[in-house]
Motif scaffolding. Structure first.
Motif, mmCIF file in Angstrom:
data_model
loop_
_atom_site.group_PDB
_atom_site.id
_atom_site.type_symbol
_atom_site.label_atom_id
_atom_site.label_comp_id
_atom_site.label_asym_id
_atom_site.label_seq_id
_atom_site.Cartn_x
_atom_site.Cartn_y
_atom_site.Cartn_z
ATOM 1 N N ARG A 180 0.718 -0.154 -9.465
ATOM 2 C CA ARG A 180 -0.131 0.234 -8.580
ATOM 3 C C ARG A 180 -1.283 -0.912 -8.101
ATOM 4 O O ARG A 180 -1.656 -0.984 -7.019
ATOM 5 C CB ARG A 180 -0.612 1.492 -8.870
ATOM 6 C CG ARG A 180 0.661 2.708 -8.726
ATOM 7 C CD ARG A 180 -0.220 4.158 -8.671
ATOM 8 N NE ARG A 180 -0.552 4.346 -7.315
ATOM 9 C CZ ARG A 180 -1.353 5.290 -7.005
ATOM 10 N NH1 ARG A 180 -2.049 6.159 -8.100
ATOM 11 N NH2 ARG A 180 -1.711 5.559 -5.708
ATOM 12 N N LEU A 183 0.061 -3.682 -6.529
ATOM 13 C CA LEU A 183 0.775 -3.429 -5.023
ATOM 14 C C LEU A 183 -0.480 -3.301 -4.175
ATOM 15 O O LEU A 183 -0.685 -3.801 -3.197
ATOM 16 C CB LEU A 183 1.329 -2.227 -5.276
ATOM 17 C CG LEU A 183 1.917 -1.790 -4.081
ATOM 18 C CD1 LEU A 183 3.309 -2.850 -3.756
ATOM 19 C CD2 LEU A 183 2.587 -0.276 -3.986
ATOM 20 N N ARG A 187 -1.617 -5.875 -1.314
ATOM 21 C CA ARG A 187 -1.823 -5.302 0.324
ATOM 22 C C ARG A 187 -3.194 -6.055 0.703
ATOM 23 O O ARG A 187 -3.283 -6.517 2.002
ATOM 24 C CB ARG A 187 -1.917 -3.930 0.355
ATOM 25 C CG ARG A 187 -0.451 -3.153 0.633
ATOM 26 C CD ARG A 187 -0.851 -1.991 1.228
ATOM 27 N NE ARG A 187 -1.919 -1.116 0.679
ATOM 28 C CZ ARG A 187 -1.940 -0.396 -0.595
ATOM 29 N NH1 ARG A 187 -0.621 -0.372 -1.206
ATOM 30 N NH2 ARG A 187 -2.862 0.271 -0.905
ATOM 31 N N ALA A 192 1.972 -8.146 0.390
ATOM 32 C CA ALA A 192 2.825 -7.078 0.143
ATOM 33 C C ALA A 192 4.126 -7.144 0.965
ATOM 34 O O ALA A 192 4.076 -7.440 2.034
ATOM 35 C CB ALA A 192 2.206 -5.913 0.667
ATOM 36 N N GLU A 193 5.173 -6.931 -0.044
ATOM 37 C CA GLU A 193 6.719 -6.892 0.643
ATOM 38 C C GLU A 193 7.227 -5.774 0.772
ATOM 39 O O GLU A 193 6.576 -4.905 0.138
ATOM 40 C CB GLU A 193 7.213 -8.107 -0.046
ATOM 41 C CG GLU A 193 7.241 -7.734 -1.760
ATOM 42 C CD GLU A 193 7.902 -8.706 -2.469
ATOM 43 O OE1 GLU A 193 8.833 -8.455 -3.208
ATOM 44 O OE2 GLU A 193 7.444 -10.001 -2.346
ATOM 45 N N GLU A 194 8.225 -5.397 1.151
ATOM 46 C CA GLU A 194 8.744 -4.129 1.226
ATOM 47 C C GLU A 194 9.268 -3.902 -0.103
ATOM 48 O O GLU A 194 10.182 -4.557 -0.927
ATOM 49 C CB GLU A 194 10.205 -4.146 2.240
ATOM 50 C CG GLU A 194 10.559 -2.943 2.394
ATOM 51 C CD GLU A 194 9.543 -1.842 3.169
ATOM 52 O OE1 GLU A 194 9.803 -0.803 2.640
ATOM 53 O OE2 GLU A 194 8.659 -2.265 3.950
ATOM 54 N N ASN A 195 8.675 -2.803 -0.948
ATOM 55 C CA ASN A 195 9.174 -2.340 -2.267
ATOM 56 C C ASN A 195 10.046 -1.225 -2.288
ATOM 57 O O ASN A 195 9.605 -0.107 -1.386
ATOM 58 C CB ASN A 195 7.901 -2.240 -3.040
ATOM 59 C CG ASN A 195 7.240 -3.653 -3.421
ATOM 60 O OD1 ASN A 195 7.907 -4.557 -4.005
ATOM 61 N ND2 ASN A 195 6.097 -4.014 -2.896
ATOM 62 N N GLU A 196 10.584 -1.060 -3.199
ATOM 63 C CA GLU A 196 11.381 0.346 -3.554
ATOM 64 C C GLU A 196 10.521 1.424 -3.431
ATOM 65 O O GLU A 196 10.804 2.533 -2.990
ATOM 66 C CB GLU A 196 12.333 0.265 -4.644
ATOM 67 C CG GLU A 196 13.071 1.323 -4.811
ATOM 68 C CD GLU A 196 13.796 1.390 -6.277
ATOM 69 O OE1 GLU A 196 14.804 2.103 -6.461
ATOM 70 O OE2 GLU A 196 13.663 0.350 -7.027
ATOM 71 N N ASN A 198 7.029 2.544 -2.220
ATOM 72 C CA ASN A 198 5.818 2.121 -1.336
ATOM 73 C C ASN A 198 4.617 2.873 -1.704
ATOM 74 O O ASN A 198 4.685 3.650 -2.737
ATOM 75 C CB ASN A 198 5.989 2.458 0.193
ATOM 76 C CG ASN A 198 6.353 4.024 0.371
ATOM 77 O OD1 ASN A 198 6.064 4.797 -0.253
ATOM 78 N ND2 ASN A 198 7.468 4.104 1.503
ATOM 79 N N ASN A 199 3.370 2.704 -0.984
ATOM 80 C CA ASN A 199 2.310 3.325 -1.489
ATOM 81 C C ASN A 199 2.190 4.873 -1.575
ATOM 82 O O ASN A 199 1.956 5.317 -2.283
ATOM 83 C CB ASN A 199 0.942 2.846 -0.722
ATOM 84 C CG ASN A 199 -0.240 3.179 -1.242
ATOM 85 O OD1 ASN A 199 -0.520 2.621 -2.719
ATOM 86 N ND2 ASN A 199 -1.298 3.694 -0.375
ATOM 87 N N GLU A 200 2.473 5.483 -0.225
ATOM 88 C CA GLU A 200 2.865 6.906 -0.458
ATOM 89 C C GLU A 200 3.742 7.669 -1.484
ATOM 90 O O GLU A 200 3.218 8.421 -2.028
ATOM 91 C CB GLU A 200 3.370 7.312 0.971
ATOM 92 C CG GLU A 200 3.345 8.736 1.396
ATOM 93 C CD GLU A 200 4.502 9.185 2.353
ATOM 94 O OE1 GLU A 200 4.787 10.358 2.533
ATOM 95 O OE2 GLU A 200 4.803 8.255 3.389
#
Length: 343
Positions: A180, A183, A187, A192-196, A198-200
């Motif tokens: 976290r 990440l 950001r 930040a790239e597309e991660n499995e 995400n922040n939510e």
């Protein structure tokens, strides 16, 4: 030896609907008065009846996945060394990348564990719906629908085992915290790239893993939600199911002729875990909890059964009663029970 309630000549499960509620009320009284739970629940070999089969097959698939989850959690070693190196060498891009690459697949596993907890919630609702329906008294449900009762027990066993493994593995929290933080930093720097995860999703997972016993909390919340969602079903249908299950486990553990029927010593530990699991659920769902004098669970008897086992075998379960129940420290809990648990 069966309780008198299980020998009542009327089979409520086959009664006409307009007589069910009245007969159930009588049978519940018989259950309470005649030591409900005094029968052998075959945790090792129970097979589904035709009525149980459809739900049993659905739950079986979830339980297969549960075994895989426990294996993954048991072998979870973490990325501690890579993270340490990354913290010590914050400007070395190669070291940072190595740590990130080590953590990402591990967080993928943590995501799988979290998503399974959501699946478990739905599965529990299905089982409770079957085992608490007005067709039968709690004792009859557990005695006549042993395959589903066994699956309910297996979910409880999985839950306590998962939480035991999670509590003794600090790498889980450390890995996720590092993920976290990294990440967030990515950001801020627009990296930040597309991660499995995400922040939510990471926020929801964070709440899950912040709990000392996340699976038990999932089950407790799910049971409470089941009661609140099913307003047409008296809360006693659920709490009596739980208290009867606790009684069944206690009686089997303390009765030599029942205990001798266990083919494996592992079944004893299974039975102990299930007993503690249903006590904790009862304590959350019942308004007065499991420890009050009027509780339908014989708490002194259950604690005695635990304390009669080797300490190294049950310390985690005693701790679960000490630290994860809701009402233990209430004024309504007797000093004797608190002393038995060294509170």
């Amino acid at each position: 030896m069966h309780s008198k309630s299980s020998n009542v000549s009327i089979n409520v499960c086959n009664c006409r609907p307009n007589r069910v509620m009245h007969l159930n009320y009588i049978l519940w009284l018989l259950d309470i008065d005649n030591n409900a739970g005094n029968f052998f629940l075959d945790f090792e070999n129970a097979q589904p009846t035709e009525a149980e089969r459809q739900l049993w097959e659905q739950v079986s698939k979830v339980l297969e996945e549960a075994m895989s989850i426990l294996q993954d959690l048991q072998s979870y070693s973490g990325a501690g060394e890579a993270i340490r190196q990354a913290i010590q060498q914050p400007n070395d891009e190669r070291v940072q990348e190595k740590a990130w690459n080590a953590v990402v697949p591990l967080v993928g596993k943590l995501k799988k564990f979290y998503e399974f907890s959501l699946k478990l919630e739905g599965t529990l609702h299905g089982l409770l719906g079957f085992l608490t329906s007005a067709r039968c008294s709690p004792t009859q449900h557990l005695e006549q629908e042993q395959a589903l009762a066994r699956q309910f027990a297996e979910i409880l066993h999985f839950t306590l085992r998962f939480d035991e493994l999670k509590m003794t593995n600090p790498a889980i929290q450390n890995d996720f915290s590092y993920y976290r933080r990294t990440l967030s930093r990515m950001r801020i720097n627009n990296l930040a790239e597309e991660n499995e995860v995400n922040n939510e999703l990471a926020n929801r997972m964070s709440l899950f893993y912040a709990n000392a016993t996340p699976m038990l909390k999932t089950l407790s919340d799910a049971t409470t939600k089941f009661v609140s969602d099913n307003t047409d079903l008296p809360i006693e249908n659920t709490t009596d199911c739980l208290s009867t299950m606790a009684s069944v486990c206690k009686v089997m553990l303390e009765t030599p002729e029942y205990r001798s029927r266990f083919a494996s010593d592992e079944t004893v530990l299974f039975c102990l875990r299930v007993m503690v699991g249903v006590i904790i659920l009862y304590d959350y769902v019942h308004p007065a909890g499991a420890f009050v004098k009027s509780s339908k669970i014989d708490m002194k008897g259950c604690i005695k059964v635990l304390r009669d086992e080797p300490p190294n075998r049950v310390e985690g379960l005693l701790n679960a009663l000490r630290y994860t129940t809701k009402h233990l420290n209430d004024d309504t809990t007797s000093k004797q029970i608190k002393n038995m648990l060294h509170v």
